[in-house]
Design a protein around this motif. Sequence first.
Motif, short mmCIF file in Angstrom:
data_model
loop_
_atom_site.label_atom_id
_atom_site.label_comp_id
_atom_site.label_asym_id
_atom_site.label_seq_id
_atom_site.Cartn_x
_atom_site.Cartn_y
_atom_site.Cartn_z
N VAL A 272 0.92 -1.17 -0.08
CA VAL A 272 0.09 0.01 0.01
C VAL A 272 0.74 1.17 -0.05
CG1 VAL A 272 -1.71 1.38 1.15
CG2 VAL A 272 -1.76 -1.15 1.23
N LYS A 273 2.02 1.13 0.96
CA LYS A 273 2.88 2.29 0.86
C LYS A 273 3.46 2.53 -0.39
CE LYS A 273 6.79 3.98 3.52
NZ LYS A 273 7.49 3.69 4.87
N ILE B 177 2.50 1.54 -3.39
CA ILE B 177 1.48 2.27 -4.31
C ILE B 177 1.19 3.96 -4.07
CG2 ILE B 177 -0.93 2.23 -5.20
CD1 ILE B 177 -0.94 -0.87 -4.25
N ASN B 178 1.00 4.21 -2.74
CA ASN B 178 0.76 5.65 -2.54
C ASN B 178 1.96 6.38 -2.92
OD1 ASN B 178 -1.76 5.11 -1.63
ND2 ASN B 178 -0.92 4.84 0.60
N VAL C 127 1.81 6.75 -6.63
CA VAL C 127 0.57 7.78 -6.98
C VAL C 127 1.08 8.98 -7.08
CG1 VAL C 127 -1.35 8.98 -6.22
CG2 VAL C 127 -1.35 6.34 -6.33
N SER D 269 -4.85 13.12 -4.87
CA SER D 269 -4.66 11.87 -4.47
C SER D 269 -5.63 11.10 -3.64
CB SER D 269 -3.35 11.46 -3.77
OG SER D 269 -3.37 11.96 -2.50
N GLY D 270 -6.47 11.95 -2.82
CA GLY D 270 -7.43 11.43 -1.82
C GLY D 270 -6.74 11.00 -0.52
N LEU D 271 -5.26 11.02 -0.56
CA LEU D 271 -4.68 10.80 0.74
C LEU D 271 -4.54 11.95 1.78
CD1 LEU D 271 -1.34 9.48 -0.90
CD2 LEU D 271 -3.10 8.17 0.05
N THR E 237 -0.44 11.74 5.70
CA THR E 237 0.13 10.70 4.92
C THR E 237 0.92 11.44 3.90
OG1 THR E 237 -1.61 9.23 5.40
CG2 THR E 237 -0.18 8.71 3.41
N MET F 112 -3.76 3.67 5.51
CA MET F 112 -3.47 4.93 4.37
C MET F 112 -4.41 4.19 3.14
SD MET F 112 0.27 5.73 4.22
CE MET F 112 1.06 4.04 3.88
N LYS F 113 -5.33 4.89 2.73
CA LYS F 113 -6.10 4.63 1.62
C LYS F 113 -5.76 5.65 0.54
CE LYS F 113 -10.24 4.96 3.66
NZ LYS F 113 -10.54 6.25 2.84
N THR F 114 -5.80 5.30 -0.96
CA THR F 114 -5.54 5.93 -2.01
C THR F 114 -6.76 6.70 -2.40
OG1 THR F 114 -6.22 4.09 -3.48
CG2 THR F 114 -3.69 4.33 -3.05
#
Lengths: 373, 373
Positions: A10-11, A13-14, A17, A37-39, A43, B1-3
């Motif tokens: 997940v990290k 991927i973020n 992004v 990004s919506g983060l 974060t 953490m969500k994208t």
Amino acid sequence: MKTTGDQQLVKRINRSVLLRLLRRRSGLSRAQLAQESGLTKSTVSLLVRELIDEGWVTETGPAAAHGLGRPSTPLQLDGSRRAMIGVEIAVESLRVVGVSLTGEVLWSVEEALAEHEPAAVCRQVAQLVVRAHAALAARPVLVSGVGIGLPGAFDEASGTVRFAPNLGWRNVSFLPLITRALAEAGCPPVAVHVQNEADTAALSEYEFTDGDAKDSLIFVTCGVGVGAGIVLNDRLFTGLQGMAGEIGHSILQIDGPACSCGRRGCAETFFGARALGQLPDPARGGVFLGVVLQNLWTTFNPGALVVGGPSCERHPDIVRTARDTLDAYATSAGVAPPPVRPARYGLLASAVGAAALVLHHELRPMHAPSLIH
Amino acid sequence: MKTTGDQQLVKRINRSVLLRLLRRRSGLSRAQLAQESGLTKSTVSLLVRELIDEGWVTETGPAAAHGLGRPSTPLQLDGSRRAMIGVEIAVESLRVVGVSLTGEVLWSVEEALAEHEPAAVCRQVAQLVVRAHAALAARPVLVSGVGIGLPGAFDEASGTVRFAPNLGWRNVSFLPLITRALAEAGCPPVAVHVQNEADTAALSEYEFTDGDAKDSLIFVTCGVGVGAGIVLNDRLFTGLQGMAGEIGHSILQIDGPACSCGRRGCAETFFGARALGQLPDPARGGVFLGVVLQNLWTTFNPGALVVGGPSCERHPDIVRTARDTLDAYATSAGVAPPPVRPARYGLLASAVGAAALVLHHELRPMHAPSLIH
């Protein structure tokens, strides 16, 4: 609810992004990155700090003040502290480059290929990679990985070169070989990615652009062999066995000239380097290149068509003739012809694209096979 | 953490992950779904309950006891409670089908196309869709959405049919038209998806399979027009303006016969339905279909090649000849020929595939443009 238990993924991927957002629009602030990004802002701050520390991102230029808030700092990809090493194994030579995150060639070397035997090729490649690594480290620049483009079909799942006729290779277990050669040459541990040279060439046009890379993109390379690298849906497309893009063996004329592959009338029999060398007027080969471009156009409706390779450097007329042919087809059909552009890195396209292959995987962590040795 | 901040999207993604796992391996238990998906058992239980309540999934067969634990209940896609409606707008007819999640044709109708004017076509389609909807509701079966395949290039971003030469359409704002027609005909609100008929045909071979759908897949449809539907990297590939797969206008012979498109030597001039009708021996057209298959093979290195369309029903010999031609090319080149199979839904391929288009989007929530009216 996560779809994977792997927090590390997940990290990654973020991070990817954020890097892709900055590639598309240089100068975004942390707040803008959070919005796009919506983060969460925290974060983003955490990840940006990491990306700066690791040489991916830089804070430069004056902070911009917006109204009453705290001035926001513009961020951008760092073109000076991190690089990828790209290798092209051609039939008669090796090219090795160090390329920055922003596509600048920082270092390059070319030498004749001494032997064709796989282990010997890997040893020669490894020596040049070690030289590149040392030269980059001296600047100092960090190395993200090594990409290799070669004239054959590479199967990612098994790490095997299935078939590279011009090197005389068949079912060569390449990835273990190059990995061992790099270790024996004293190369620091590094991720290694391999692909066909036409595929890497396509990435040289796709990964180092300020947001103008069109999806999809087809790179047609013209040399002794004729091939295409294909980027679709934002990913390299290589087919079931890594053999997609073998357009040199698409048939342009039933019962045409005999091809080295055993078929007749293949594209290579009309404008492969050997065929061009035998034509009184090589530009005539450009008509058939134009037919291939026309057929790729109707098949893929691509965002961009790029043409490169040694034959285009040696016979610039064939590219002109090919464009005229394509334009004539478009005119006949009453439609606008697709844009066709020459390779921006010229003869370095495959080597620079091999470096871009490292970035391609880094920015798509969901899909990245890689090997750390 | 969500994208993404969109919790609803995460839920749709997780539902689609479970549905795809069950499509690939029918009979998985909740525990196995949790293991395969990486989701927690409680999340899986919650989502499976929803999917059962909504008619996507069913618990059937005897519970399997494993050792000491509680017996686990096998789950599978429910082929009886939910369907998609598929529409093919052909040049002279309309076909409408209701298809279950498992690819069974539950209901179908065909009638002549009364007019070619876009609004009139939409009204006729809407009436048939309302009939299909009512027939399915009476079983009772829930309707997930409506898919439409048509003989032209559809631009998803704008909802526009750019060009459908055999209908005489150019830049028709189709999605608003069909949406309004459905509402006026009294159709309950439903998601509507549109694509070219060759693209939908490809999905009829790709979405309703018990795990044997090969990525990538090319469906070649042979009728008055010749086209290809292309599934790559698990997604339909339609090109920059929705015009990918127009292989009927790939050039097979420089200075060949004049084509209706204005070019010369296009594939359609050799084995389009009009050309076949003029040949003393239509099977001769199969040689050129074989060349097209050979060229698609070298270009895409696909997992599967499927051939269908009215010409294949009318002249089965052309498919045999095409396969022989492809096999001869493979033999010449010393490689195994790729598998080529006939369309499993025959003349219903585009309509059934239009229904599959609804499922295609449902199972890929990250990429689904759709319109709820």
